[in-house]
Design a protein around this motif. Structure first.
Motif, PDB file in Angstrom:
ATOM      1  N   LYS A 116       0.857  -1.184   0.000  1.00 28.51           N
ATOM      2  CA  LYS A 116       0.000   0.000   0.000  1.00 28.51           C
ATOM      3  C   LYS A 116       0.895   1.236   0.000  1.00 28.51           C
ATOM      4  CE  LYS A 116      -3.637   2.653   0.437  1.00 28.51           C
ATOM      5  NZ  LYS A 116      -2.896   3.922   0.164  1.00 28.51           N
ATOM      6  N   PRO A 117       1.020   1.910  -1.162  1.00 25.88           N
ATOM      7  CA  PRO A 117       1.759   3.181  -1.176  1.00 25.88           C
ATOM      8  C   PRO A 117       1.107   4.184  -0.240  1.00 25.88           C
ATOM      9  CG  PRO A 117       1.384   2.379  -3.401  1.00 25.88           C
ATOM     10  CD  PRO A 117       0.544   1.536  -2.490  1.00 25.88           C
ATOM     11  N   ARG A 118       1.909   5.118   0.261  1.00 26.78           N
ATOM     12  CA  ARG A 118       1.418   6.038   1.297  1.00 26.78           C
ATOM     13  C   ARG A 118       0.341   6.984   0.786  1.00 26.78           C
ATOM     14  NH1 ARG A 118       6.017   9.351   3.801  1.00 26.78           N
ATOM     15  NH2 ARG A 118       4.406   9.855   5.329  1.00 26.78           N
ATOM     16  N   ARG A 119       0.501   7.500  -0.433  1.00 27.30           N
ATOM     17  CA  ARG A 119      -0.384   8.573  -0.873  1.00 27.30           C
ATOM     18  C   ARG A 119      -1.197   8.230  -2.116  1.00 27.30           C
ATOM     19  NH1 ARG A 119       1.190  13.429  -2.306  1.00 27.30           N
ATOM     20  NH2 ARG A 119      -0.671  14.338  -1.358  1.00 27.30           N
ATOM     21  N   CYS A 120      -1.311   6.961  -2.434  1.00 25.34           N
ATOM     22  CA  CYS A 120      -2.111   6.555  -3.579  1.00 25.34           C
ATOM     23  C   CYS A 120      -2.378   5.059  -3.456  1.00 25.34           C
ATOM     24  CB  CYS A 120      -1.397   6.863  -4.897  1.00 25.34           C
ATOM     25  SG  CYS A 120       0.251   6.127  -4.985  1.00 25.34           S
ATOM     26  N   ASP A 121      -3.020   4.503  -4.451  1.00 27.82           N
ATOM     27  CA  ASP A 121      -3.306   3.071  -4.454  1.00 27.82           C
ATOM     28  C   ASP A 121      -2.538   2.391  -5.577  1.00 27.82           C
ATOM     29  OD1 ASP A 121      -5.156   2.875  -2.300  1.00 27.82           O
ATOM     30  OD2 ASP A 121      -6.661   3.849  -3.566  1.00 27.82           O
ATOM     31  N   LEU A 122      -2.161   1.144  -5.334  1.00 25.62           N
ATOM     32  CA  LEU A 122      -1.547   0.315  -6.355  1.00 25.62           C
ATOM     33  C   LEU A 122      -2.512  -0.831  -6.641  1.00 25.62           C
ATOM     34  CD1 LEU A 122       0.869  -0.349  -8.164  1.00 25.62           C
ATOM     35  CD2 LEU A 122       1.828  -1.669  -6.256  1.00 25.62           C
ATOM     36  N   PRO A 123      -3.297  -0.723  -7.705  1.00 28.04           N
ATOM     37  CA  PRO A 123      -4.298  -1.759  -7.974  1.00 28.04           C
ATOM     38  C   PRO A 123      -3.658  -3.077  -8.369  1.00 28.04           C
ATOM     39  CG  PRO A 123      -4.207  -0.187  -9.775  1.00 28.04           C
ATOM     40  CD  PRO A 123      -3.332   0.366  -8.686  1.00 28.04           C
ATOM     41  N   LEU A 124      -4.355  -4.166  -8.106  1.00 30.88           N
ATOM     42  CA  LEU A 124      -3.882  -5.470  -8.537  1.00 30.88           C
ATOM     43  C   LEU A 124      -3.936  -5.552 -10.056  1.00 30.88           C
ATOM     44  CD1 LEU A 124      -5.686  -7.815  -5.968  1.00 30.88           C
ATOM     45  CD2 LEU A 124      -3.338  -7.006  -5.909  1.00 30.88           C
ATOM     46  N   PHE A 125      -2.956  -6.192 -10.611  1.00 36.43           N
ATOM     47  CA  PHE A 125      -2.886  -6.387 -12.048  1.00 36.43           C
ATOM     48  C   PHE A 125      -4.082  -7.214 -12.520  1.00 36.43           C
ATOM     49  CE2 PHE A 125      -0.685  -9.397 -15.215  1.00 36.43           C
ATOM     50  CZ  PHE A 125      -1.189  -8.709 -16.307  1.00 36.43           C
ATOM     51  N   ASP A 126      -4.794  -6.696 -13.524  1.00 39.28           N
ATOM     52  CA  ASP A 126      -5.953  -7.383 -14.095  1.00 39.28           C
ATOM     53  C   ASP A 126      -5.524  -8.018 -15.416  1.00 39.28           C
ATOM     54  OD1 ASP A 126      -8.264  -8.167 -15.376  1.00 39.28           O
ATOM     55  OD2 ASP A 126      -9.430  -6.420 -14.760  1.00 39.28           O
ATOM     56  N   PRO A 127      -5.293  -9.332 -15.449  1.00 38.58           N
ATOM     57  CA  PRO A 127      -4.764  -9.956 -16.671  1.00 38.58           C
ATOM     58  C   PRO A 127      -5.725  -9.891 -17.853  1.00 38.58           C
ATOM     59  CG  PRO A 127      -5.383 -11.630 -15.056  1.00 38.58           C
ATOM     60  CD  PRO A 127      -5.471 -10.310 -14.362  1.00 38.58           C
ATOM     61  N   VAL A 128      -7.024 -10.001 -17.598  1.00 41.92           N
ATOM     62  CA  VAL A 128      -7.992  -9.950 -18.694  1.00 41.92           C
ATOM     63  C   VAL A 128      -7.985  -8.562 -19.337  1.00 41.92           C
ATOM     64  CG1 VAL A 128     -10.432 -10.139 -19.310  1.00 41.92           C
ATOM     65  CG2 VAL A 128      -9.427 -11.747 -17.660  1.00 41.92           C
ATOM     66  N   TYR A 129      -7.963  -7.534 -18.498  1.00 42.95           N
ATOM     67  CA  TYR A 129      -7.916  -6.160 -19.012  1.00 42.95           C
ATOM     68  C   TYR A 129      -6.657  -5.950 -19.843  1.00 42.95           C
ATOM     69  CZ  TYR A 129      -7.347  -1.077 -19.010  1.00 42.95           C
ATOM     70  OH  TYR A 129      -7.146   0.225 -19.395  1.00 42.95           O
ATOM     71  N   PHE A 130      -5.527  -6.446 -19.351  1.00 45.77           N
ATOM     72  CA  PHE A 130      -4.260  -6.285 -20.062  1.00 45.77           C
ATOM     73  C   PHE A 130      -4.313  -6.963 -21.426  1.00 45.77           C
ATOM     74  CE2 PHE A 130      -0.045  -8.118 -21.039  1.00 45.77           C
ATOM     75  CZ  PHE A 130       0.687  -6.946 -21.203  1.00 45.77           C
TER      76      PHE A 130
END
Length: 425
Positions: A116-130
Motif C-alpha cells: 500500500k503506497p502512502r499517498r495513492c493506491d496500487l491496484p492489482l494487475f488485471d490480466p484480462v484487461y491487459f
C-alpha cells in the motif's frame, strides 16, 4: 367528542417515560455494536493490524497516480483470502521457487500480503484487461511483444507475469523470439512475452593468457573473464528491435566474488576489442557497460517502443553470504530498523549490493528516457518471501523469490506505470 379527546390526552400523559428512554438507549447501543462488528469483519472497512515498512501517512488526500511515489509505503496483511492469481500448478515456475508445492511453512501466507503506497493506491494487475487492451494493437504492429532482459531475478518477474496471464488464457505457443531463453505467445490475443537471459548485459566469457604475451599478460594476469563493455550479449542484442516493451535489469553478478574472484578469475574489461589499461575495478566497469548499453538500446529500439529499467532486487542473507552458511529463516516482514541493519551502506554488510547497484543505475539512467521500476525498498522489507531451505539447494536461497509472491507486486507496479504511460500517449 371533546370529552373523548380529553380522556385520550390524559391517558397518554400517564405513559411512563423512563422505560421508553431506556429502550431507545439500549437499541442505540445495540445498533452501534452491530455496525462495529460488521465493519471489523469487512476487509474493505477494517483497520489492518499488521503493517510493515514506512509509517503510513495520515493525510487522507490521495496523490494523482502519475505523481505518486509507489516505492514509499507499507505491506498490509489481508486476513480475508483473495482469489489466487495462480498457484503452484503453473508449470513455468522453476521448481526451487515453488514454495507452495515445496511446502514452505508460509508459502500460502505470502499471497495475503499487499503493498500500500502512502499517498495513492496500487491496484492489482488485471490480466484480462491487459490482454484485451493490447490485443492486436500496439504502435502499428500486428501484435504486442514484451521482453524481459536480465538475470534470473528478471526471470522471476517474467514467470510471475506468464502464470498470471496463463490462468485466464491457456492457449499459448512456446518459442524463443529474437534469441530469448524462453518465450510464449498467447494465441487468442496475439501477444508475446519473452525472457532474454543476460548476467552483465555486456558480452563476456573466459579469458586465458596468451603464450605469445600481451598487455594483460605483462601485468601478471593468467586467467579471468573478458567483459566487452561496448558489446551487448548475443542473447538480447536483437530484443530492442523486436519488442514493443522492454524491462531490463542487471546487478547481482557485478558484486559476486564467488563468480568473479578478484584474484583467481577477475573481470578484465575490453573496449573496441582491446583491454582497458590500466585495468578497472568492477564498479567502474559497470558504469561503462551501462553507458554503452543505453546507447545501443536507443540506437536499435523499434519506433514507439517503451523501455523500463528495474532497480536492484535485494538479498536477505543473515549470518554470512550464500556460500558462508548464510540463512533467511524469517516468517514475517522486517521492521524499518531491521531493514537499515541489513542494507545500510554504512554497515557494509552481506546484502549491501542492492543500494550500491542502485547508485550506479541512478547515475547511468539519468535523462536516458527509461521508465524506472523502483522495487528495491518494498522488497527490502520482505525477508520472509524467499525460498530459503525449501529451494532444494545445498544452501538457503535468499536471493530469488517464492512464486506466487513478491514479484507479483512488481508486475502490479509494472502494469500501473505502463497504463499511465499509454494513457498519457
Amino acid at each position: 367528542m371533546a370529552a373523548r379527546d380529553d380522556h385520550h390526552h390524559n391517558h397518554v400523559k400517564k405513559i411512563p417515560l423512563f422505560p421508553l428512554l431506556s429502550l431507545l438507549c439500549f437499541a442505540s447501543i445495540f445498533l452501534v455494536l452491530s455496525l462495529s462488528r460488521k465493519t471489523s469483519s469487512n476487509p474493505l472497512l477494517s483497520h489492518q493490524s499488521f503493517q510493515f515498512g514506512q509509517n503510513p501517512v495520515t493525510d487522507p488526500n490521495v496523490a494523482p497516480s502519475g505523481s505518486c511515489d509507489y516505492s514509499d509505503g507499507v505491506w498490509i496483511y489481508d486476513h480475508e483470502p483473495r482469489p489466487a492469481r495462480y498457484d503452484g500448478s503453473c508449470k513455468e515456475i522453476f521448481k526451487g521457487w515453488n514454495c507452495i508445492s515445496n511446502n514452505k511453512s508460509n508459502g500460502w501466507e505470502l499471497t495475503k500480503w499487499r503493498w500500500k503506497p502512502r499517498r495513492c493506491d496500487l491496484p492489482l494487475f488485471d490480466p484480462v484487461y491487459f490482454l484485451e487492451k493490447y490485443r492486436n494493437t500496439n504502435i502499428g504492429t500486428l501484435s504486442l511483444h514484451a521482453g524481459f532482459v536480465g538475470d534470473s531475478l528478471n526471470r522471476n518477474m517474467f514467470v510471475s507475469l506468464f502464470c498470471t496471464l496463463k490462468r485466464v488464457s491457456s492457449e499459448v505457443k512456446k518459442w524463443r523470439p529474437a534469441g530469448a531463453d524462453r518465450g510464449f505467445t498467447f494465441l487468442h490475443y496475439n501477444l508475446t512475452i519473452a525472457y532474454h537471459r543476460t548476467n552483465l548485459l555486456a558480452s563476456y566469457g573466459r579469458w586465458s593468457a596468451n603464450a605469445n604475451g600481451g598487455m594483460l599478460e605483462s601485468l601478471g594476469f593468467k586467467e579471468g573473464f573478458r567483459v566487452d563493455v561496448d558489446v551487448p550479449e548475443g542473447t538480447w542484442a536483437g530484443a530492442p528491435a523486436f519488442h514493443d516493451i522492454l524491462i531490463f535489469n542487471t546487478g547481482h553478478w557485478w558484486w559476486a566474488p564467488s563468480k568473479f574472484d578478484p584474484v583467481k578469475s577477475p573481470m578484465l574489461f575490453f573496449k573496441k576489442g582491446l583491454p582497458i589499461i590500466p585495468p578497472i575495478p568492477p564498479d567502474v566497469g559497470l558504469d561503462m557497460v551501462l553507458k554503452h548499453m543505453v546507447l545501443f538500446i536507443d540506437k536499435n529500439l523499434r519506433p514507439g517502443a517503451i523501455k523500463f529499467f528495474r532497480t536492484q532486487s535485494p538479498r536477505h542473507f543473515e549470518g554470512g553470504d550464500w556460500n558462508q552458511g548464510g540463512t533467511c529463516q524469517r516468517l514475517q516482514p522486517l521492521s524499518p530498523e531491521q531493514v537499515e541493519g541489513l542494507f545500510s551502506l554504512k554497515n557494509n554488510g552481506t546484502n549491501v549490493e542492492a543500494r550500491l547497484v542502485n547508485r550506479h543505475l541512478k547515475k547511468a539512467l539519468k535523462r536516458s528516457g527509461f521508465h524506472i521500476l523502483d522495487i528495491t525498498h518494498m522488497s527490502e522489507v520482505r525477508a520472509d518471501a524467499h525460498p530459503s531451505t525449501s529451494g532444494g539447494k545445498k544452501h538457503d536461497d535468499c536471493m530469488h523469490w517464492c512464486l506466487p509472491g513478491i514479484t507479483d507486486t512488481w508486475n502490479d507496479l509494472f502494469m500501473k506505470h505502463l497504463n499511465n504511460i499509454k494513457f498519457r500517449d
